[in-house]
Design a protein around this motif. Structure first.
Motif, PDB file in Angstrom:
ATOM      1  N   HIS A  71      45.648  47.817  40.338  1.00  0.00           N
ATOM      2  CA  HIS A  71      46.861  46.991  40.457  1.00  0.00           C
ATOM      3  C   HIS A  71      47.637  46.966  39.140  1.00  0.00           C
ATOM      4  CE1 HIS A  71      43.401  44.481  39.458  1.00  0.00           C
ATOM      5  NE2 HIS A  71      44.217  43.712  38.787  1.00  0.00           N
ATOM      6  N   ASP A  73      46.877  46.962  35.746  1.00  0.00           N
ATOM      7  CA  ASP A  73      46.575  46.378  34.435  1.00  0.00           C
ATOM      8  C   ASP A  73      45.378  47.041  33.758  1.00  0.00           C
ATOM      9  OD1 ASP A  73      44.431  45.320  35.849  1.00  0.00           O
ATOM     10  OD2 ASP A  73      45.100  43.237  35.716  1.00  0.00           O
ATOM     11  N   GLU A  75      42.439  47.373  34.837  1.00  0.00           N
ATOM     12  CA  GLU A  75      41.149  46.804  35.272  1.00  0.00           C
ATOM     13  C   GLU A  75      41.125  46.784  36.795  1.00  0.00           C
ATOM     14  OE1 GLU A  75      38.861  45.506  33.048  1.00  0.00           O
ATOM     15  OE2 GLU A  75      40.053  45.342  31.203  1.00  0.00           O
ATOM     16  N   HIS A  86      39.235  38.580  37.597  1.00  0.00           N
ATOM     17  CA  HIS A  86      39.261  38.583  36.145  1.00  0.00           C
ATOM     18  C   HIS A  86      40.443  37.757  35.652  1.00  0.00           C
ATOM     19  CE1 HIS A  86      41.142  42.783  36.899  1.00  0.00           C
ATOM     20  NE2 HIS A  86      42.145  41.933  36.758  1.00  0.00           N
ATOM     21  N   PHE A  88      42.577  36.941  31.777  1.00  0.00           N
ATOM     22  CA  PHE A  88      42.739  37.419  30.411  1.00  0.00           C
ATOM     23  C   PHE A  88      42.770  36.235  29.446  1.00  0.00           C
ATOM     24  CE2 PHE A  88      44.068  40.706  33.293  1.00  0.00           C
ATOM     25  CZ  PHE A  88      43.602  41.876  32.717  1.00  0.00           C
ATOM     26  N   HIS A  96      43.557  37.172  38.173  1.00  0.00           N
ATOM     27  CA  HIS A  96      43.590  38.064  39.328  1.00  0.00           C
ATOM     28  C   HIS A  96      42.292  37.957  40.119  1.00  0.00           C
ATOM     29  CE1 HIS A  96      46.588  40.853  37.000  1.00  0.00           C
ATOM     30  NE2 HIS A  96      47.125  39.722  37.406  1.00  0.00           N
TER      31      HIS A  96
END
Ligand code: TQI
Ligand code: ZN
Ligand code: ZN
Length: 167
Positions: A71, A73, A75, A86, A88, A96
């Motif tokens: 998506h 990023d 990750e 996850h 940040f 997310h």
């Protein structure tokens, strides 16, 4: 014991009233919003900070969305189980969730296939959003593993000590 991210990032002292929003494209149900509201209150109960939902995704401090696979990023999510979500470190505000999980909303512990309790994950990810890393204390919200279908939503004294050190 609790931990922080390298260099101990935190929201600046002036930012005590943070807003959060859900990705409009997800068309999040009210039941999911209620779970997040409860998850935020668990943290605002123990630190001098408030979290308020806003309809304006682009200007919200904290932006929450469900995504599948890659998506954008760096990750990517991985389908059922594995990575569940996850977030940040401060002050990114990105939270997310893996849209491919069998999310249990407002659930009691479930034996459904690969069920994942949304509130448990939400409370954990908000801890990351605020600057907590993982804890070595098994009862802590910030402990890095949880068994499938189980529920862990109450802050442990370890989580409270960690977040009160930061704020
Ligand atoms: N997601 C990991 C997590 O949030 C992402 C991650 C791995 C991470 N290492 C990190 C984040 C170091 C910050 C710092 O921990 S996850 C759980 C738990 C995950 C796991 O999908 O593995 C929860 C997300 F603790 F239950 F295993 C939420 Cl609650
Ligand atoms: Zn992501
Ligand atoms: Zn984590």
């Amino acid at each position: 014991h609790y931990s922080f991210f390298p260099n101990m990032p935190r929201w600046p002292p002036s930012r005590t009233d943070l807003t959060y929003a859900f990705l409009p494209a997800n068309q999040i149900e009210d039941s999911v919003k209620v779970v997040f509201a409860r998850a935020f209150v668990r943290w605002s109960d123990v630190i001098p900070m408030t979290f308020t939902e806003t309809a304006s995704f682009s200007t919200a401090d904290i932006r929450i969305g469900f995504f599948s696979g890659d998506h954008g990023d760096g990750e990517p999510f991985d389908g059922v189980l594995g990575t569940l979500a996850h977030a940040f470190s401060p002050p990114s505000g990105l939270l997310h969730l893996d849209g491919d999980e069998n999310w249990v909303v407002n659930g009691s512990p479930s034996t459904a296939y690969a069920a994942v309790d949304l509130e448990s994950v939400a409370v954990h990810e908000i801890g990351h959003l605020l600057g907590l890393g993982h804890s070595s204390v098994e009862e802590a919200i910030m402990y890095p593993t949880i068994s499938t279908g189980s529920r862990r939503v109450e802050l442990a004294s370890d989580d409270i000590q960690g977040i009160q050190y930061l704020y």
